[in-house]
Design a protein around this motif. Structure first.
Motif, PDB file in Angstrom:
ATOM      1  N   GLY A 117      -3.831   8.669  14.044  1.00  0.00           N
ATOM      2  CA  GLY A 117      -4.326   7.250  14.507  1.00  0.00           C
ATOM      3  C   GLY A 117      -5.262   6.853  13.457  1.00  0.00           C
ATOM      4  N   ALA A 118      -5.840   7.648  12.350  1.00  0.00           N
ATOM      5  CA  ALA A 118      -6.884   7.268  11.589  1.00  0.00           C
ATOM      6  C   ALA A 118      -6.225   6.876   9.946  1.00  0.00           C
ATOM      7  CB  ALA A 118      -7.762   8.278  11.477  1.00  0.00           C
ATOM      8  N   VAL A 119      -6.520   5.742   9.581  1.00  0.00           N
ATOM      9  CA  VAL A 119      -6.379   5.479   8.160  1.00  0.00           C
ATOM     10  C   VAL A 119      -6.720   6.654   7.253  1.00  0.00           C
ATOM     11  CG1 VAL A 119      -6.648   3.984   6.361  1.00  0.00           C
ATOM     12  CG2 VAL A 119      -6.498   3.023   8.751  1.00  0.00           C
ATOM     13  N   PRO A 120      -5.750   7.223   6.490  1.00  0.00           N
ATOM     14  CA  PRO A 120      -6.252   8.160   5.497  1.00  0.00           C
ATOM     15  C   PRO A 120      -7.158   7.753   4.643  1.00  0.00           C
ATOM     16  CG  PRO A 120      -4.158   7.330   5.034  1.00  0.00           C
ATOM     17  CD  PRO A 120      -4.347   6.801   6.235  1.00  0.00           C
ATOM     18  N   ASP A 121      -8.047   8.814   4.104  1.00  0.00           N
ATOM     19  CA  ASP A 121      -9.266   8.463   3.470  1.00  0.00           C
ATOM     20  C   ASP A 121      -9.191   8.754   1.973  1.00  0.00           C
ATOM     21  OD1 ASP A 121      -9.553  11.103   3.393  1.00  0.00           O
ATOM     22  OD2 ASP A 121     -11.614  11.151   4.459  1.00  0.00           O
ATOM     23  N   ASN A 122      -8.360   8.935   1.487  1.00  0.00           N
ATOM     24  CA  ASN A 122      -7.976   9.325  -0.125  1.00  0.00           C
ATOM     25  C   ASN A 122      -6.889   8.565  -0.655  1.00  0.00           C
ATOM     26  OD1 ASN A 122      -5.732  11.456  -0.352  1.00  0.00           O
ATOM     27  ND2 ASN A 122      -6.668  12.146   1.543  1.00  0.00           N
ATOM     28  N   TYR A 123      -6.860   8.413  -1.977  1.00  0.00           N
ATOM     29  CA  TYR A 123      -5.911   7.574  -2.629  1.00  0.00           C
ATOM     30  C   TYR A 123      -4.284   8.090  -2.459  1.00  0.00           C
ATOM     31  CZ  TYR A 123      -3.295   5.702  -6.839  1.00  0.00           C
ATOM     32  OH  TYR A 123      -2.557   4.980  -7.381  1.00  0.00           O
ATOM     33  N   ASP A 124      -4.314   9.371  -2.623  1.00  0.00           N
ATOM     34  CA  ASP A 124      -2.755  10.027  -2.483  1.00  0.00           C
ATOM     35  C   ASP A 124      -2.298   9.795  -1.097  1.00  0.00           C
ATOM     36  OD1 ASP A 124      -3.079  10.835  -5.237  1.00  0.00           O
ATOM     37  OD2 ASP A 124      -3.908  12.830  -4.710  1.00  0.00           O
ATOM     38  N   GLU A 125      -2.925  10.022  -0.165  1.00  0.00           N
ATOM     39  CA  GLU A 125      -2.353   9.725   1.189  1.00  0.00           C
ATOM     40  C   GLU A 125      -2.080   8.193   1.770  1.00  0.00           C
ATOM     41  OE1 GLU A 125      -3.528  13.817   3.898  1.00  0.00           O
ATOM     42  OE2 GLU A 125      -4.940  12.163   3.824  1.00  0.00           O
ATOM     43  N   LEU A 126      -2.980   7.526   1.033  1.00  0.00           N
ATOM     44  CA  LEU A 126      -2.849   6.287   1.313  1.00  0.00           C
ATOM     45  C   LEU A 126      -1.592   5.514   0.410  1.00  0.00           C
ATOM     46  CD1 LEU A 126      -6.482   4.913   0.780  1.00  0.00           C
ATOM     47  CD2 LEU A 126      -5.115   4.337   2.813  1.00  0.00           C
ATOM     48  N   LEU A 127      -1.290   6.121  -0.536  1.00  0.00           N
ATOM     49  CA  LEU A 127      -0.278   5.593  -1.557  1.00  0.00           C
ATOM     50  C   LEU A 127       1.016   6.143  -0.806  1.00  0.00           C
ATOM     51  CD1 LEU A 127       0.350   4.210  -4.187  1.00  0.00           C
ATOM     52  CD2 LEU A 127       0.308   6.408  -5.401  1.00  0.00           C
ATOM     53  N   GLU A 128       1.064   7.031   0.022  1.00  0.00           N
ATOM     54  CA  GLU A 128       2.504   7.542   0.673  1.00  0.00           C
ATOM     55  C   GLU A 128       2.689   6.482   2.078  1.00  0.00           C
ATOM     56  OE1 GLU A 128       1.690  11.484   1.772  1.00  0.00           O
ATOM     57  OE2 GLU A 128       1.878  12.357  -0.283  1.00  0.00           O
ATOM     58  N   LEU A 129       1.586   5.606   2.373  1.00  0.00           N
ATOM     59  CA  LEU A 129       2.105   4.779   3.650  1.00  0.00           C
ATOM     60  C   LEU A 129       3.178   3.720   3.007  1.00  0.00           C
ATOM     61  CD1 LEU A 129      -1.580   4.238   4.930  1.00  0.00           C
ATOM     62  CD2 LEU A 129       0.242   5.872   5.834  1.00  0.00           C
ATOM     63  N   PRO A 130       3.967   3.574   3.747  1.00  0.00           N
ATOM     64  CA  PRO A 130       5.190   2.119   3.747  1.00  0.00           C
ATOM     65  C   PRO A 130       4.101   1.001   3.250  1.00  0.00           C
ATOM     66  CG  PRO A 130       5.450   3.449   5.804  1.00  0.00           C
ATOM     67  CD  PRO A 130       4.073   3.842   5.276  1.00  0.00           C
ATOM     68  N   GLY A 131       4.649   0.254   2.110  1.00  0.00           N
ATOM     69  CA  GLY A 131       4.072  -0.982   1.985  1.00  0.00           C
ATOM     70  C   GLY A 131       2.726  -0.773   1.017  1.00  0.00           C
ATOM     71  N   VAL A 132       2.263   0.432   0.963  1.00  0.00           N
ATOM     72  CA  VAL A 132       0.947   0.444   0.105  1.00  0.00           C
ATOM     73  C   VAL A 132       1.378   1.130  -1.374  1.00  0.00           C
ATOM     74  CG1 VAL A 132      -0.953   1.734  -0.093  1.00  0.00           C
ATOM     75  CG2 VAL A 132      -0.347   0.941   2.079  1.00  0.00           C
ATOM     76  N   GLY A 133       0.698   0.072  -2.268  1.00  0.00           N
ATOM     77  CA  GLY A 133       0.947   0.403  -3.912  1.00  0.00           C
ATOM     78  C   GLY A 133       0.016   1.061  -4.297  1.00  0.00           C
ATOM     79  N   THR A 134      -0.201   1.183  -5.574  1.00  0.00           N
ATOM     80  CA  THR A 134      -1.238   1.848  -6.225  1.00  0.00           C
ATOM     81  C   THR A 134      -2.627   0.893  -6.191  1.00  0.00           C
ATOM     82  OG1 THR A 134      -0.483   0.575  -8.326  1.00  0.00           O
ATOM     83  CG2 THR A 134       0.042   2.852  -8.141  1.00  0.00           C
ATOM     84  N   TYR A 135      -2.581  -0.505  -6.372  1.00  0.00           N
ATOM     85  CA  TYR A 135      -3.568  -1.364  -6.303  1.00  0.00           C
ATOM     86  C   TYR A 135      -4.418  -1.188  -4.898  1.00  0.00           C
ATOM     87  CZ  TYR A 135      -6.617  -5.073  -4.503  1.00  0.00           C
ATOM     88  OH  TYR A 135      -7.639  -5.639  -4.104  1.00  0.00           O
ATOM     89  N   THR A 136      -3.422  -1.383  -3.852  1.00  0.00           N
ATOM     90  CA  THR A 136      -3.898  -1.128  -2.209  1.00  0.00           C
ATOM     91  C   THR A 136      -4.349  -0.019  -1.966  1.00  0.00           C
ATOM     92  OG1 THR A 136      -2.113  -2.963  -1.796  1.00  0.00           O
ATOM     93  CG2 THR A 136      -3.287  -1.803  -0.039  1.00  0.00           C
ATOM     94  N   ALA A 137      -3.930   1.168  -2.331  1.00  0.00           N
ATOM     95  CA  ALA A 137      -4.242   2.490  -2.307  1.00  0.00           C
ATOM     96  C   ALA A 137      -5.776   2.639  -2.658  1.00  0.00           C
ATOM     97  CB  ALA A 137      -3.129   3.522  -2.747  1.00  0.00           C
ATOM     98  N   ALA A 138      -5.816   2.150  -4.112  1.00  0.00           N
ATOM     99  CA  ALA A 138      -7.287   2.380  -4.846  1.00  0.00           C
ATOM    100  C   ALA A 138      -8.179   1.600  -3.886  1.00  0.00           C
ATOM    101  CB  ALA A 138      -7.043   2.095  -6.128  1.00  0.00           C
ATOM    102  N   ALA A 139      -7.840   0.110  -3.566  1.00  0.00           N
ATOM    103  CA  ALA A 139      -8.961  -0.886  -3.044  1.00  0.00           C
ATOM    104  C   ALA A 139      -9.357  -0.227  -1.553  1.00  0.00           C
ATOM    105  CB  ALA A 139      -8.231  -2.196  -3.041  1.00  0.00           C
ATOM    106  N   VAL A 140      -8.432   0.358  -0.941  1.00  0.00           N
ATOM    107  CA  VAL A 140      -8.706   0.876   0.348  1.00  0.00           C
ATOM    108  C   VAL A 140      -9.583   2.039   0.352  1.00  0.00           C
ATOM    109  CG1 VAL A 140      -8.006   1.688   2.754  1.00  0.00           C
ATOM    110  CG2 VAL A 140      -6.837  -0.229   1.630  1.00  0.00           C
ATOM    111  N   ALA A 141      -9.187   2.960  -0.702  1.00  0.00           N
ATOM    112  CA  ALA A 141     -10.141   4.223  -0.845  1.00  0.00           C
ATOM    113  C   ALA A 141     -11.424   3.769  -1.273  1.00  0.00           C
ATOM    114  CB  ALA A 141      -9.411   5.045  -1.861  1.00  0.00           C
ATOM    115  N   ALA A 142     -11.691   2.688  -2.104  1.00  0.00           N
ATOM    116  CA  ALA A 142     -13.107   2.317  -2.611  1.00  0.00           C
ATOM    117  C   ALA A 142     -13.855   1.583  -1.473  1.00  0.00           C
ATOM    118  CB  ALA A 142     -12.921   1.496  -3.700  1.00  0.00           C
ATOM    119  N   PHE A 143     -13.115   0.414  -0.958  1.00  0.00           N
ATOM    120  CA  PHE A 143     -13.855  -0.465   0.042  1.00  0.00           C
ATOM    121  C   PHE A 143     -13.899   0.010   1.524  1.00  0.00           C
ATOM    122  CE2 PHE A 143     -11.786  -3.517  -3.213  1.00  0.00           C
ATOM    123  CZ  PHE A 143     -12.846  -3.258  -4.295  1.00  0.00           C
ATOM    124  N   ALA A 144     -13.235   0.932   1.766  1.00  0.00           N
ATOM    125  CA  ALA A 144     -13.102   1.611   3.164  1.00  0.00           C
ATOM    126  C   ALA A 144     -13.957   2.755   3.248  1.00  0.00           C
ATOM    127  CB  ALA A 144     -11.733   1.418   3.623  1.00  0.00           C
TER     128      ALA A 144
END
Length: 323
Positions: A117-144
């Motif tokens: 239930g917790a948003v993953p905190d690193n780029y690689d795991e974020l990138l595996e989520l449906p609908g998450v591309g390279t920009y979104t993964a990088a942005a969430v890793a940085a800003f969150a």
């Protein structure tokens, strides 16, 4: 005998500016002038992820009220994952590209299933989520999560193109050279890198805009390679995506009908304007659909596309949002 080539004027030398100067000037400007947006500073990682998905090709002014209602209704991935797809699509409203809403729904389900239930905190795991591309993964890793990642969106690309390269606009599509430049510009310090990503993005959104840049308000006007080069014209004319008369417009009109309906909408209502006028629940949205004077093949394509994308379902009773 061939004519001798005419001499060309030498291109002005572009300024060589230490990156530290650019970092200091732009981040100081950002700390003074940044917009007070609800997904900045103290926002949950889930809120940041939702904002990044909503902001894809959609302006802040349209996103903010929807985002605020969304986070009040579904403050965690688990609560959102439990929502019905029809409720998700109704809440998405007119933000455009409603498939993003269903992908975010699928991402929330995966966050619950695979990440407790917790948003993953690193780029690689974020990138595996449906609908998450390279920009979104990088942005969430940085800003969150405050990670040092290379964030490159349209605004940042434009700032880099003008400030460092001396071009009016970046290439029509993201290039490896642009990513390399962004990586070179990224401060080594993690905290500074996060601030720089946000600041460069804000500068592109507010000052270094595509059509009418406010150069006199720019904190690095005297360091800008584009200004030093004489503000050359872009090598191409950006073409916005057409809307009026397109299949996208018809799909949007059909989706508006389905969002407004509490029960299946019979196919006859989508095709017959006179029958639609008698259907009081969604007569307003049906009227907008029929006002487009859509020809039959276009409406057929729109309906087929909605079914294929999982944005609508069809039964003997008619069309409706997915349950």
């Amino acid at each position: 005998m061939p004519r001798p080539a005419l001499p060309t004027a030498p291109r002005p030398a572009l300024p060589t500016v230490p990156h530290s100067v650019l970092h200091a000037r732009i981040t100081e400007w950002f700390q003074r002038e940044a917009r007070d947006l609800p997904w900045r500073g103290g926002c949950s990682a889930w809120g940041v992820l939702v904002s990044e998905i909503m902001l894809q090709q959609t302006p802040v002014i349209r996103v903010q009220p929807v985002w605020e209602e969304w986070l009040q209704r579904w403050p965690t991935p688990a609560e959102f994952a439990a929502a019905a797809p029809a409720d998700v699509l109704r809440a998405w409203g007119r933000l455009g590209y409603p498939r993003r809403a269903l992908r975010l729904h699928a991402a929330a389900a995966e966050i619950v299933e695979k990440h407790n239930g917790a948003v993953p905190d690193n780029y690689d795991e974020l990138l595996e989520l449906p609908g998450v591309g390279t920009y979104t993964a990088a942005a969430v890793a940085a800003f969150a999560f405050g990670r040092r990642t290379t964030v490159v969106d349209t605004n940042i690309r434009r700032v880099h193109a003008r400030l460092v390269i001396g071009q009016a606009l970046p290439a029509p599509a993201l290039t490896a050279a642009e990513m390399a430049l962004a990586a070179q510009l990224l401060p080594r310090d993690t905290g500074e890198s996060v601030l720089w990503n946000a600041a460069a993005m804000e500068l592109g959104a507010l000052i270094c805009t595509a059509r009418s840049p406010k150069c006199n308000d720019c904190p690095v006007l005297d360091k800008c390679a584009w200004i030093a080069a004489g503000q050359p014209e872009p090598s191409y004319i950006p073409k916005g995506q057409p809307w009026a008369g397109t299949d996208r417009q018809v799909r949007g009109a059909v989706m508006a009908v389905l969002r407004a309906a509490s029960s299946p909408v019979h196919a006859d209502l989508l095709w017959d304007a006179e029958a639609a006028a008698l259907h009081t629940e969604v007569s307003k949205e049906l009227g907008k659909l029929h006002a487009l004077n859509t020809h039959a093949p276009q409406l057929e394509r729109a309906l087929a596309g909605l079914l294929t994308d999982g944005l609508a379902t069809m039964s003997e009773a008619g069309y409706q949002l997915p349950n």
